[in-house]
Structure formats: C-alpha cells, structure tokens
Write a protein that holds these residues in place. Structure first.
Motif, mmCIF file in Angstrom:
data_model
loop_
_atom_site.group_PDB
_atom_site.id
_atom_site.type_symbol
_atom_site.label_atom_id
_atom_site.label_comp_id
_atom_site.label_asym_id
_atom_site.label_seq_id
_atom_site.Cartn_x
_atom_site.Cartn_y
_atom_site.Cartn_z
ATOM 1 N N ARG A 65 104.349 -10.354 90.653
ATOM 2 C CA ARG A 65 105.433 -9.431 90.975
ATOM 3 C C ARG A 65 105.212 -8.830 92.366
ATOM 4 O O ARG A 65 104.923 -7.640 92.517
ATOM 5 N N PRO A 66 105.361 -9.630 93.394
ATOM 6 C CA PRO A 66 104.996 -9.196 94.754
ATOM 7 C C PRO A 66 105.864 -8.062 95.276
ATOM 8 O O PRO A 66 107.050 -7.952 94.949
ATOM 9 N N ASP A 67 105.256 -7.240 96.112
ATOM 10 C CA ASP A 67 105.986 -6.158 96.772
ATOM 11 C C ASP A 67 106.769 -6.667 97.972
ATOM 12 O O ASP A 67 107.694 -6.004 98.439
ATOM 13 N N ALA A 68 106.388 -7.815 98.493
ATOM 14 C CA ALA A 68 107.096 -8.424 99.621
ATOM 15 C C ALA A 68 107.281 -9.907 99.354
ATOM 16 O O ALA A 68 106.365 -10.578 98.880
ATOM 17 N N VAL A 69 108.470 -10.407 99.651
ATOM 18 C CA VAL A 69 108.795 -11.825 99.512
ATOM 19 C C VAL A 69 109.323 -12.308 100.851
ATOM 20 O O VAL A 69 110.152 -11.647 101.478
ATOM 21 N N VAL A 70 108.830 -13.463 101.298
ATOM 22 C CA VAL A 70 109.309 -14.091 102.524
ATOM 23 C C VAL A 70 110.071 -15.351 102.142
ATOM 24 O O VAL A 70 109.518 -16.232 101.489
ATOM 25 N N LEU A 71 111.336 -15.441 102.540
ATOM 26 C CA LEU A 71 112.127 -16.652 102.337
ATOM 27 C C LEU A 71 112.253 -17.356 103.680
ATOM 28 O O LEU A 71 112.916 -16.847 104.587
ATOM 29 N N THR A 72 111.622 -18.507 103.814
ATOM 30 C CA THR A 72 111.611 -19.200 105.104
ATOM 31 C C THR A 72 112.968 -19.810 105.422
ATOM 32 O O THR A 72 113.506 -19.635 106.519
ATOM 33 N N ASN A 73 113.530 -20.560 104.496
ATOM 34 C CA ASN A 73 114.798 -21.250 104.685
ATOM 35 C C ASN A 73 115.180 -21.877 103.345
ATOM 36 O O ASN A 73 114.378 -21.885 102.406
ATOM 37 N N VAL A 74 116.384 -22.409 103.279
ATOM 38 C CA VAL A 74 116.845 -23.069 102.055
ATOM 39 C C VAL A 74 117.600 -24.333 102.434
ATOM 40 O O VAL A 74 118.526 -24.302 103.252
ATOM 41 N N SER A 75 117.181 -25.456 101.853
ATOM 42 C CA SER A 75 117.931 -26.697 101.975
ATOM 43 C C SER A 75 117.782 -27.465 100.673
ATOM 44 O O SER A 75 117.104 -27.018 99.753
ATOM 45 N N ILE A 76 118.425 -28.621 100.592
ATOM 46 C CA ILE A 76 118.449 -29.371 99.335
ATOM 47 C C ILE A 76 117.109 -30.074 99.113
ATOM 48 O O ILE A 76 116.666 -30.878 99.919
ATOM 49 N N ASP A 77 116.465 -29.759 97.990
ATOM 50 C CA ASP A 77 115.214 -30.397 97.588
ATOM 51 C C ASP A 77 114.920 -29.985 96.150
ATOM 52 O O ASP A 77 115.356 -28.922 95.692
ATOM 53 N N HIS A 78 114.169 -30.806 95.430
ATOM 54 C CA HIS A 78 113.799 -30.531 94.037
ATOM 55 C C HIS A 78 115.030 -30.195 93.191
ATOM 56 O O HIS A 78 115.016 -29.266 92.374
ATOM 57 N N THR A 79 116.103 -30.960 93.375
ATOM 58 C CA THR A 79 117.351 -30.644 92.691
ATOM 59 C C THR A 79 117.230 -30.745 91.175
ATOM 60 O O THR A 79 117.980 -30.085 90.444
ATOM 61 N N GLU A 80 116.279 -31.559 90.679
ATOM 62 C CA GLU A 80 116.137 -31.703 89.236
ATOM 63 C C GLU A 80 115.644 -30.416 88.580
ATOM 64 O O GLU A 80 115.794 -30.219 87.368
ATOM 65 N N TYR A 81 115.043 -29.525 89.370
ATOM 66 C CA TYR A 81 114.541 -28.254 88.837
ATOM 67 C C TYR A 81 115.300 -27.041 89.363
ATOM 68 O O TYR A 81 115.402 -26.027 88.670
ATOM 69 N N LEU A 82 115.810 -27.117 90.596
ATOM 70 C CA LEU A 82 116.350 -25.928 91.252
ATOM 71 C C LEU A 82 117.863 -25.908 91.366
ATOM 72 O O LEU A 82 118.435 -24.861 91.674
#
Length: 396
Positions: free
Chosen positions: A142-159
C-alpha cells in the motif's frame, strides 16, 4: 526459483508470507511503487539512486532479471551479492514451504526483497510492479507514492484490450492520501490519472512539476526521460533539488546497472545495441534511439519475441526501418517460432528477412549483412533475446 515461476493473482499468499516474516514492509518508512508499460526499471533505479545520493539509505526491487537473479535487488546503490541474495531468498522459500504457503516465484522474490530492505534499515524502498497493479504482489505494501511511467498496449490477456482498461489496472494500487507521479504528458492518460486520483482521494503530480529537464550523455532519448522522471520524483519526495553533479552520478549509476537497456557493444567494427524492447511502444522507442544516435546508417535487426506479444505490430515497425531483419528464437519456453514469424507475419516476398534460430548466430549474420555498408545492428524483441547475446558479448 525457476520451478516456481507462474503467474498468480490475489494477495492471500504474499500477505500470509509477509505475516510469517513479521511484516518487514512496515519497517521501511518510505515505500514507492513504480507502475507502467515501459521504463519502470530505469525509473525505479534512478529514483532509488537519487534518494541514496541525497543521504537516505535506499533500495530498489526490479524485474525481470536478464543475466542474474541478483539484478532484482539493489541496496545502497549496488546489486546484492549472490551470497546475500541466496541466503535471504533461501530463508524465504524455506519459511513459505514450512508454513504451507504456495507462493509463486514473484511473490517469493517480493517478500524476500522486502525482508532484505527491512534488515538493511532503509529509509526508502522503490518497488517495480511486475504486472499491472491491481493484483500485483508489490501492491501489498500500500505505497504512499506511485509512479506511472506510461501506458501502452501490452499483457492484454491480463490487463485488458484498451489503453483505458490497462491504465485502470496500473492505477489500482492508489490509496487515499497517496501521491501519483505521472511520467507521460499524453492527454488521455492525464485525464485517466485525474479521474483515478479524484475517485480515491490521491494527489497528482504532473510531468515537469518536480524538476527541470537535464541532459544525460550516452543515453537513448527514452532512457534519459526515465532517468529524469526518477530524479524528478526524488526531488518532489524530498522537497529539494538535486545538485547537477548528483544528477550525473545517478545517471552514471543507472547506465551501469541495467543490462539490455540500449546497451552498446561493438562486433567487427559494427556498433551493436542490445535493447529488450518487448512491445510495440518499447520497440518504437528503441528504433528512435537508434536514429538519434546513429542517424540514417543502414540498420540490421535481430528480432526474437515471446508468443503472447503483438509480434505483428512490432514487425510492422521494423519493416519500415530495418534494411535486414534476422528472426531468432528467444531463450524462453514461451518463445515464438521465428519461422512462424517469417511465413505468417512477414510478406513472403520480403527479401530482407531470414531465420537463424540461435540468437548469437543471428547476431553474426546481421553484423555481416551490414558491415560493408557501415551499418549498425539492433538486438531486440525481448529480454530473453537479449540475454544469450549479452552473455556472449560480455565474454568475447
């Protein structure tokens, strides 16, 4: 560890294991999770290195590894030794087995790393998520800080099949009062991040709010962006700017620590870049890096990909850039058959493509194909393609 490699969802195993260990994650005051499609490892390592350089004992948990499991745990700016790693992970496995906890490889590694961080008395631990965030073992802290680098299509079977669905999965570890640092200026992702933060009561820090850009020599453009993001997050967390000389030390440490991220070698006078770009966005970034560094010199590509990846999109990008494509087989039980790529995804009249099963032999073929034209070679498609090539290059 190899025998326990399988994907699991849910927190019941990692929570049980951490309880059995005395909840070591609670002994680390500062916990940061890095999520995203690409650039997580570089960003996490840059962040941990920046915090360490500023006087705060820090560590990073990274995945996957390329040449050695020890790449996954960084303490005080350096990889742990094989002896330290084996001792800590051995204890974790023994405890899980004794308590009847059927933890997966990633869960064991996550718990073992947290145990090492607690024992080292760290002020900060930076955890690279393995897959998404909603069900990822690193989210258990349960982190106090989250870094989201970027989002693109990958691991579609799970995400999920869309950027929106994937972003939701990667932002699922946000909690009330946490801070989300965003590493992309894409309007769609910014809107999704704003919505997620409003929904759970988190604070959003947008690109450019934490630090001014700096240049780092020897990095591909995408690598430099990831280093800048890690440094920017450190500056925001510490509420102070890093001196220029510290930034350069951080960049140097990152450049030396991560194998297979735009790693440059030379074979028979031909520059060879090994980059584990494993999805369309990562491959595009690697190709942009090649053009930024080597201009329009003829390009030979050694390409091997895993079965679950969108090979068609990746090959479409390669066909527009490469003068020679050598299809090969990654070092993985999930490797795509290179002959299938040639006959199923490439135009059969394509004269620039050939199949060489062994990645090291494929490198030799690519080097020979571009050497007389003063070309360069890119080895890419998967870190599992990079690994055997890197072992050979480092021993040569």
């Amino acid at each position: 560890m190899d025998r326990r490699r399988h994907i699991t969802l849910g927190f019941e195993r990692i929570e049980a294991l951490l309880r059995a260990m005395g909840n070591p994650e609670r002994a680390v005051p500062g916990l940061v999770q890095v999520v995203g499609t690409n650039g997580k490892g570089t960003t996490a390592l840059a962040l941990a290195a920046a915090l360490e350089e500023m006087g705060y004992p820090s560590g990073a948990y990274l995945s996957p590894h390329v040449l050695s499991y020890t790449e996954r745990v960084v303490l005080h700016g350096g990889q742990v030794s094989e002896e330290e790693f084996a001792a800590a992970m051995g204890e974790t496995i023994e405890l899980a087995d004794r308590k009847g906890i059927p933890a997966s490889q990633f869960e064991l590694l996550t718990a073992g790393a947290l145990g090492m961080f607690a024992a080292a008395g760290l002020s900060w631990a930076v955890l690279e998520a393995g897959l998404g965030a909603r069900h990822d073992a690193t989210s258990v802290v349960r982190p106090d800080a989250v870094v989201l680098t970027n989002v693109s299509i990958d691991h579609t079977e799970y995400l999920g099949e869309t950027v929106e669905a994937i972003a939701e999965e990667k932002l699922a570890s946000l909690k009330p009062g946490a801070t989300l640092f965003l590493g992309t200026d894409e309007a769609q992702i910014i809107d999704l991040a704003h919505s997620a933060c409003r929904r759970v009561g988190s604070r959003l820090v947008l690109p450019g709010e934490a630090s001014e850009d700096a240049s780092y020599s020897g990095f591909a453009p995408y690598e430099a962006d990831d280093v800048r993001l890690g440094i920017a997050v450190a500056e925001s967390l510490l509420q102070r700017s890093l001196p220029a000389e510290v930034e350069q030390k951080v960049a140097l440490a990152v450049g030396e620590a991560l194998p297979g991220r735009f790693e440059v070698h030379e074979v028979e006078g031909v520059p060879v870049v090994v980059d584990g770009g494993h999805n369309a966005a990562g491959l595009s970034a690697a190709l942009a890096g090649m053009r930024a560094v080597y201009g329009e010199r003829p390009l030979g590509v050694v390409f091997g990909v895993l079965r679950e990846k969108d090979a068609a999109s990746m090959l479409a990008r390669l066909k527009g850039e490469a003068d020679v494509i050598v299809l090969t087989r990654p070092e993985s039980e999930r490797a795509s058959d290179p002959a299938h790529l040639e006959y199923g995804l490439l135009d059969r009249s394509e004269r620039r493509a050939m199949v060489v099963e062994d990645p090291v032999e494929a490198l030799g073929v690519a080097v020979e194909a571009v050497r007389s034209a003063a070309g360069v070679v890119l080895v890419t498609g998967s870190l599992s393609t990079a690994a055997p090539v890197l072992r050979w290059l480092r021993e040569a």
